[in-house]
Design an enzyme around this catalytic site. Structure first.
Site, PDB file in Angstrom:
ATOM      1  N   SER A 145      26.221 -47.314 -14.431  1.00 47.97           N
ATOM      2  CA  SER A 145      27.455 -47.758 -14.026  1.00 47.97           C
ATOM      3  C   SER A 145      27.651 -46.448 -13.028  1.00 47.97           C
ATOM      4  O   SER A 145      27.298 -45.481 -12.791  1.00 47.97           O
ATOM      5  CB  SER A 145      28.432 -47.253 -15.214  1.00 47.97           C
ATOM      6  OG  SER A 145      29.834 -47.026 -14.834  1.00 47.97           O
ATOM      7  N   TYR A 158      30.344 -41.696 -22.231  1.00 45.10           N
ATOM      8  CA  TYR A 158      29.732 -42.689 -21.475  1.00 45.10           C
ATOM      9  C   TYR A 158      29.057 -42.621 -20.251  1.00 45.10           C
ATOM     10  O   TYR A 158      27.988 -42.778 -19.663  1.00 45.10           O
ATOM     11  CB  TYR A 158      31.045 -43.894 -21.089  1.00 45.10           C
ATOM     12  CG  TYR A 158      30.369 -45.222 -20.464  1.00 45.10           C
ATOM     13  CD1 TYR A 158      29.948 -46.104 -20.989  1.00 45.10           C
ATOM     14  CD2 TYR A 158      31.057 -45.104 -19.078  1.00 45.10           C
ATOM     15  CE1 TYR A 158      29.620 -47.120 -20.361  1.00 45.10           C
ATOM     16  CE2 TYR A 158      30.451 -46.517 -18.796  1.00 45.10           C
ATOM     17  CZ  TYR A 158      29.979 -47.319 -19.061  1.00 45.10           C
ATOM     18  OH  TYR A 158      29.341 -48.570 -18.336  1.00 45.10           O
TER      19      TYR A 158
END
Ligand SMILES: NC(=O)c1ccc[n+]([C@@H]2O[C@H](COP(=O)([O-])OP(=O)(O)OC[C@H]3O[C@@H](n4cnc5c(N)ncnc54)[C@H](OP(=O)(O)O)[C@@H]3O)[C@@H](O)[C@H]2O)c1
Length: 262
Positions: A145, A158
Site C-alpha cells: 500500500s 497496517y
C-alpha cells in the site's frame, strides 16, 4: 536465467483475497486475458457465487482458505497445482485494515493485522517460492500500500505490515532473480472497496476497484518491481516522505488534520 512475465499458457493464476474489492476485480480482469484464476478467501459462499456468476473469457475457480493457517495454505497450493497445473502467477492480495488509536490501542488489533497481512503472505510465499524456484519460472506480486511509504495517523499496525511487505518483496526480488522467478510489489493509493467503508478520513484521488485492477494487470505484464497508482497521489507521497523526517511528519500532520490539539 532472467525472470520473465508469465502468460496463461505457463499455468494458472492464484489471487488471494479474491472474494471482494481489488482481488475480485483483478481476478475478473486476469480471466478476461485468458487466465484460469484460482480465487481464495475465507468465505467459500462468496467465492462460489463470484466464480459461478463469471461468464467471460478464461475461468474463475473458487478455493477457500484462511491464510492465517500456514498448513492449510501449503495444502491449498498442493491441491491447486494437482488439480489445475502449476501456479505461474500469484497475486498475494488478501489484507485487512484495522485502525489503531494511540490513546486506546489494542494488542489484538496489532496481532490480527500482522497475522493476516504479514504472516498470511509469508505462508503463501513459503508454499510458492520453493515450487517456482525449482521450476525456474513464476511471477509473484505482493499487494502492499502507499501507506508503506511513511507514517499515517491510526495506521501504526497496517502501515508497519505494508512497509514490511515492500521490504519482503525487495529481498525476494533479489534472491528469486537467479531462479528465473519475477517478484513485484503493488502500492496502491486509495481504492473504493468494502475495506474503505468504515474509514472516515479524507481519501484523495480515490479510484474504483476496476481501475485499480486494470493498473495492476498492466503492471503484471511488465517486469518492473513496483506497480504504483494513481501516480499523481503515490508519487506526491513519495516526494513528501523523501524529505527529512522533521519536515515530512509535520507536513503529513497538517494535511491529515492531526495538527489540531485534542
Ligand atoms: N482499498 C484500498 O484503498 C487499498 C489501498 C492500498 C492497498 N490495499 C490493499 O489491497 C488489498 C485488497 O484490499 P481491498 O480494499 O480489496 O479489501 P477487501 O475488499 O476488504 O478484501 C479483502 C480480501 O481479503 C480476504 N481476507 C481477509 N482476511 C483473510 C484471511 N485471513 N485469509 C484469507 N483471505 C482473507 C477477504 O475475504 P474473507 O474476509 O472472506 O476472508 C477479502 O477477499 C489488501 O491487501 C489491502 O491492504 C487496499
Amino acid at each position: 536465467m532472467s525472470p520473465r512475465v508469465m502468460k496463461p499458457s505457463d499455468g494458472v493464476a492464484w489471487v488471494t483475497g479474491g472474494s471482494s474489492g481489488i482481488g475480485e476485480a483483478l481476478s475478473q480482469q486476469l480471466a478476461r486475458q485468458g487466465w484460469t484464476v484460482i480465487i481464495s478467501a475465507r468465505s467459500k459462499d462468496k467465492l462460489d457465487a463470484i466464480a459461478s456468476a463469471y461468464t467471460g473469457k478464461g475461468r474463475l475457480v473458487a478455493h477457500a482458505v484462511d491464510l492465517t493457517d500456514p498448513e492449510a495454505v501449503e495444502a491449498s497450493v498442493k491441491d491447486i497445482e494437482a488439480a489445475h497445473g502449476p501456479i505461474a502467477l500469484a497475486v498475494l492480495n488478501a489484507g485487512i485494515y484495522v485502525s489503531i488509536n494511540a490513546e486506546n490501542p489494542s494488542y489484538e488489533a496489532y496481532a490480527k493485522t500482522f497475522d493476516v497481512n504479514l504472516k498470511g503472505t509469508a505462508a503463501c510465499l513459503c508454499a510458492l517460492t520453493p515450487r517456482m524456484s525449482e521450476r525456474r519460472s513464476g511471477q509473484i506480486a505482493i499487494v502492499s500500500s502507499a501507506t508503506a511509504f511513511g507514517g499515517m495517523p491510526t495506521a501504526s499496525a497496517y502501515g508497519a505490515s505494508k512497509a514490511a511487505l515492500v521490504n519482503m518483496a525487495a529481498c525476494l526480488r533479489l534472491e528469486l532473480h537467479r531462479y528465473g522467478v519475477l517478484c513485484q510489489v503493488i502500492t496502491p493509493g486509495f481504492v473504493e472497496t468494502p475495506a474503505q467503508d468504515d474509514n472516515a478520513f479524507p481519501k484523495p484521488f480515490m479510484i474504483s476497484a476496476q481501475t485499480a485492477a486494470r493498473r495492476i494487470a498492466s503492471g503484471l505484464r511488465s517486469r518492473r518491481f513496483e506497480i504504483t497508482f494513481p501516480r499523481r497521489f503515490t508519487w506526491a507521497l513519495k516526494a513528501i516522505y523523501a524529505l527529512p523526517y522533521s519536515w515530512s511528519i509535520g507536513l503529513v500532520r497538517r494535511q491529515t488534520g492531526w495538527n489540531k490539539p485534542v
